[in-house]
Structure formats: structure tokens, C-alpha cells
Design a protein around this motif. Structure first.
Motif, PDB file in Angstrom:
ATOM      1  N   GLU A   6       0.858  -1.189   0.000  1.00 58.25           N
ATOM      2  CA  GLU A   6       0.000   0.000   0.000  1.00 58.25           C
ATOM      3  C   GLU A   6       0.892   1.237   0.000  1.00 58.25           C
ATOM      4  O   GLU A   6       1.745   1.404   0.869  1.00 58.25           O
ATOM      5  N   THR A   7       0.721   2.090  -0.983  1.00 61.82           N
ATOM      6  CA  THR A   7       1.606   3.227  -1.205  1.00 61.82           C
ATOM      7  C   THR A   7       1.645   4.225  -0.055  1.00 61.82           C
ATOM      8  O   THR A   7       2.713   4.594   0.416  1.00 61.82           O
ATOM      9  N   SER A   8       0.504   4.670   0.410  1.00 55.20           N
ATOM     10  CA  SER A   8       0.491   5.764   1.380  1.00 55.20           C
ATOM     11  C   SER A   8       1.046   5.380   2.745  1.00 55.20           C
ATOM     12  O   SER A   8       1.621   6.208   3.444  1.00 55.20           O
ATOM     13  N   THR A   9       0.906   4.111   3.134  1.00 53.13           N
ATOM     14  CA  THR A   9       1.404   3.677   4.447  1.00 53.13           C
ATOM     15  C   THR A   9       2.710   2.892   4.365  1.00 53.13           C
ATOM     16  O   THR A   9       3.385   2.729   5.366  1.00 53.13           O
ATOM     17  N   GLY A  10       3.009   2.372   3.188  1.00 56.89           N
ATOM     18  CA  GLY A  10       4.204   1.556   3.029  1.00 56.89           C
ATOM     19  C   GLY A  10       4.064   0.162   3.618  1.00 56.89           C
ATOM     20  O   GLY A  10       5.035  -0.564   3.757  1.00 56.89           O
ATOM     21  N   ARG A  11       2.857  -0.235   3.949  1.00 62.51           N
ATOM     22  CA  ARG A  11       2.614  -1.557   4.558  1.00 62.51           C
ATOM     23  C   ARG A  11       2.558  -2.627   3.475  1.00 62.51           C
ATOM     24  O   ARG A  11       2.044  -2.414   2.391  1.00 62.51           O
ATOM     25  N   ALA A  44       3.374  -0.930  -5.943  1.00 63.68           N
ATOM     26  CA  ALA A  44       4.220  -0.272  -4.952  1.00 63.68           C
ATOM     27  C   ALA A  44       5.261  -1.196  -4.333  1.00 63.68           C
ATOM     28  O   ALA A  44       6.098  -0.730  -3.563  1.00 63.68           O
ATOM     29  N   LYS A  63       6.377   2.101  -9.251  1.00 69.60           N
ATOM     30  CA  LYS A  63       6.651   2.917  -8.065  1.00 69.60           C
ATOM     31  C   LYS A  63       7.913   2.501  -7.336  1.00 69.60           C
ATOM     32  O   LYS A  63       8.673   3.337  -6.876  1.00 69.60           O
TER      33      LYS A  63
END
Length: 86
Positions: free
Chosen positions: A25-30, A54, A76
Motif C-alpha cells: 500500500e503506497t500511502s502507508t508503506g505496509r 508499490a 513505483k
């Protein structure tokens, strides 16, 4: 992030033809653990699609070992311009 056991239980219950999931997940980096999903999807005759836009090339995405049928994306993690290089 979802528990793989919960996802696998739902796969066995619903028996979907296609399961699509986001790996990174891009926004959290999880990162979503997905290493056991392919086997569960195959048990019910389904097809596993992984969105790895991502994560691919930045984290392990073991398509053969994890029995992933299709991996989508790569730009990404490797910082390639989204329209590609010309």
C-alpha cells in the motif's frame, strides 16, 4: 493489513473465480502478507491477481513459489516514470 487465515477462510467459503489483492500500500508503506493465498485460491479453482505496483522490485514477490497467477505493475518501487521511458 488483513490476516491471511481470515482471507483463506473466506476463499474456502465463497470459492471465487478470481481473487485480487494489493500487496504493498503506497500511502502507508505496509505490505500485505500473501505467501499462502495462491495455494488457497488454487484449491477452489480460482485465479490470484496481485497488485504489486508499490512493492515489485522493492520487496519479494515470489510469483511461482506463492502460486500467483498474475502480478500487475512495477513502476513505483523502481521509480520508473508512469508512462514508461521513451
Amino acid at each position: 493489513m488483513f490476516d491471511q487465515d481470515e482471507i483463506i477462510a473466506k476463499i474456502k467459503e465463497v470459492k471465487p473465480k478470481v481473487v485480487a489483492i494489493v500487496h504493498g500500500e503506497t500511502s502507508t508503506g505496509r505490505l500485505q502478507p500473501i505467501d499462502r493465498l495462491g495455494a488457497a485460491v488454487r484449491e477452489v479453482g480460482g485465479f490470484l491477481v496481485v497488485d504489486a505496483v508499490a512493492s515489485f522490485m522493492g520487496a519479494p514477490v515470489k510469483a511461482d513459489e506463492w502460486q500467483i497467477d498474475a502480478v500487475v505493475g512495477a513502476h513505483k518501487s523502481v521509480w520508473v516514470p508512469y508512462r514508461g521511458c521513451h
